[in-house]
Design a protein around this motif. Structure first.
Motif: not given
Length: 445
Positions: A214, A217, A315, A351-352, A411, A415, A418-419
């Motif tokens: 990713s 953050p 993740c 994150y994420t 969250h 997060a 992008e997750g």
């Protein structure tokens, strides 16, 4: 899904019919018994309090075992051996007098029992299940089917031992960095970070845990004019203005397997289903609605389960790379010291969003199998005191699961966004790397 019946497969089915029992519960031929087995496994996972990443592993290997038997029974299905990372092909000496549904269930229970603590619960359920098979099958067919199931289970369990899970049990615990803006344990239990080394577990179809890394953050800052502060304030503000519907959504997708409660001087745990368990439940609901037979159900369960496990691996790789502070910690320190999120903050970095990754990935897999739109009533949480929710598609359910984490106060928005992107990439990669249908093999090659 299309199933093409060739001359070879027709001959194979004729041979299979020759050893079919004359009287057998119809549920044996549908996917109901495999769905029941998954539900029993879920109950044990809840009882034994496995974390979400570990639970995904426990769902995956039994589902693979059942599917491998289905691939033997249906020539249109392709074995996962040779497709999943490290899963070697094996030749089985399959006798003619074998009842494949029993072999699949045996394989499922054998593997599942080996992966949990409360083995007796699954063993007792399996014993009750076997009674109907024993009375309907010949002694030879019953014995052959059990033996085949055990042989497949042994192969899958050998495969599971190479994924680095057992070695990771002795890895060092996560050590807090003390750096401002990094994750800290949260109330009420202040539990240590779970599974900090999950990115070292062998994935099923990803090239590596970091394959779909990713973007970093938002840079941490406590300046009220900074982007990070604004993202934290959004979480705080949503909590102040939340509607009843948003609260319902947050609670429905909570899926916290170990929620700590405090009453007076007593602290006690409330056990619930994991996020992966919720999506395995959805896979079962979809299989029932589509009226899949036991082989199609095994396919749906295995495909979903391996998606979930690789989603968690991807993740968790990011979680312990960025080790970002949770909204609860930041808001208490810099906005409102008395603020409490609607949902209890889980014990790992922010994150994420795990829900966003695995829900999007699973929805992608299920959409591939069942199509879109596919309306379904999600009753997965009824056993945990929540009502049903109806969704027009798997993607709609995944979108709701993702945004629920903002409503729950656990969250920041990036997060989630992008997750979701990571989950889509994981889901898309599965469809490229792993094929369950013979007609799709040309694409793979």
């Amino acid at each position: 899904m299309r199933i093409q019946l060739s001359i070879v497969s027709f001959t194979f089915l004729i041979m299979g019919w020759a050893c079919q029992p004359k009287e057998m519960d119809e549920r044996v031929y549908t996917g109901d018994l495999l769905i029941d087995a998954n539900e029993q496994l879920t109950q044990v996972i809840v009882h034994d309090i496995f974390s979400p990443p570990v639970a995904s592993r426990i769902y995956a290997y039994p589902s693979i075992a059942a599917y491998e038997v289905a691939a033997m029974a249906d020539p249109s299905l392709q074995s996962l051996a040779g497709q999943l990372n490290g899963f070697e092909e094996k030749t089985y000496d399959v006798p003619e007098d074998v009842f494949y549904p029993l072999a699949a269930l045996t394989a499922y229970y054998q593997v599942a029992t080996a992966l949990v603590f409360s083995e007796d619960q699954l063993e007792n359920h399996q014993k009750e299940l076997l009674k109907s098979f024993r009375s309907a099958l010949s002694t030879k067919a019953y014995s052959n089917s059990i033996d085949l199931g055990k042989e497949v289970a042994a192969h899958v369990l050998d495969y599971s031992k190479g994924d680095n899970y057992h070695q990771s049990r002795s890895f060092e615990k996560y050590g807090l960095t003390g750096i401002e803006g990094t994750w800290q344990p949260t109330p009420p239990a202040y539990m240590e970070g779970i599974e900090p080394h999950w990115n070292k577990i062998r994935p099923f179809f990803l090239d590596s845990a970091a394959q779909f890394k990713s973007t970093p953050p938002t840079a941490y800052s406590k300046d009220p004019e900074s982007q990070f502060y604004k993202e934290a304030y959004e979480v705080f503000n949503v909590h102040q203005t939340m509607t009843d519907e948003q609260k319902d959504i947050a609670f429905f997708w909570d899926c916290n397997p170990y929620k700590m409660n405090i009453k007076g001087h007593v602290m006690f745990a409330e056990k619930k289903i994991t996020p992966g368990g919720h999506w395995m439940g959805i896979a079962g609901i979809a299989a029932k609605k589509a009226q899949l037979d036991w082989k199609g159900t095994a396919e749906a369960m295995a495909y979903t389960a391996i998606t979930l496990m690789d989603g968690f691996i991807a993740c968790w790789d990011e979680k312990y790379r960025s080790v970002l502070v949770r909204p609860e910690t930041f808001i208490n320190q810099h906005i409102d010291e008395d603020w409490v999120p609607l949902l209890q903050t889980p014990p790992f970095p922010e994150y994420t969003s795990g829900h966003s990754v695995i829900s999007t990935a699973a929805a992608n897999t299920l959409t591939h199998l069942f199509g879109e739109p596919f309306e379904f009533v999600d009753s997965t949480e009824v056993a945990y005191g929540l009502p049903t929710r109806t969704f027009p598609s798997f993607r709609a359910a995944a979108e709701e699961a993702a945004i629920s984490r903002l409503y729950g106060g656990i969250h920041y928005r990036p997060a989630i966004t992008e997750g979701t992107k990571k989950g889509q990439k994981v889901g898309d990669h599965l469809l490229v790397k792993v094929k369950t249908r013979q007609e799709n093999l040309a694409e793979k090659r």
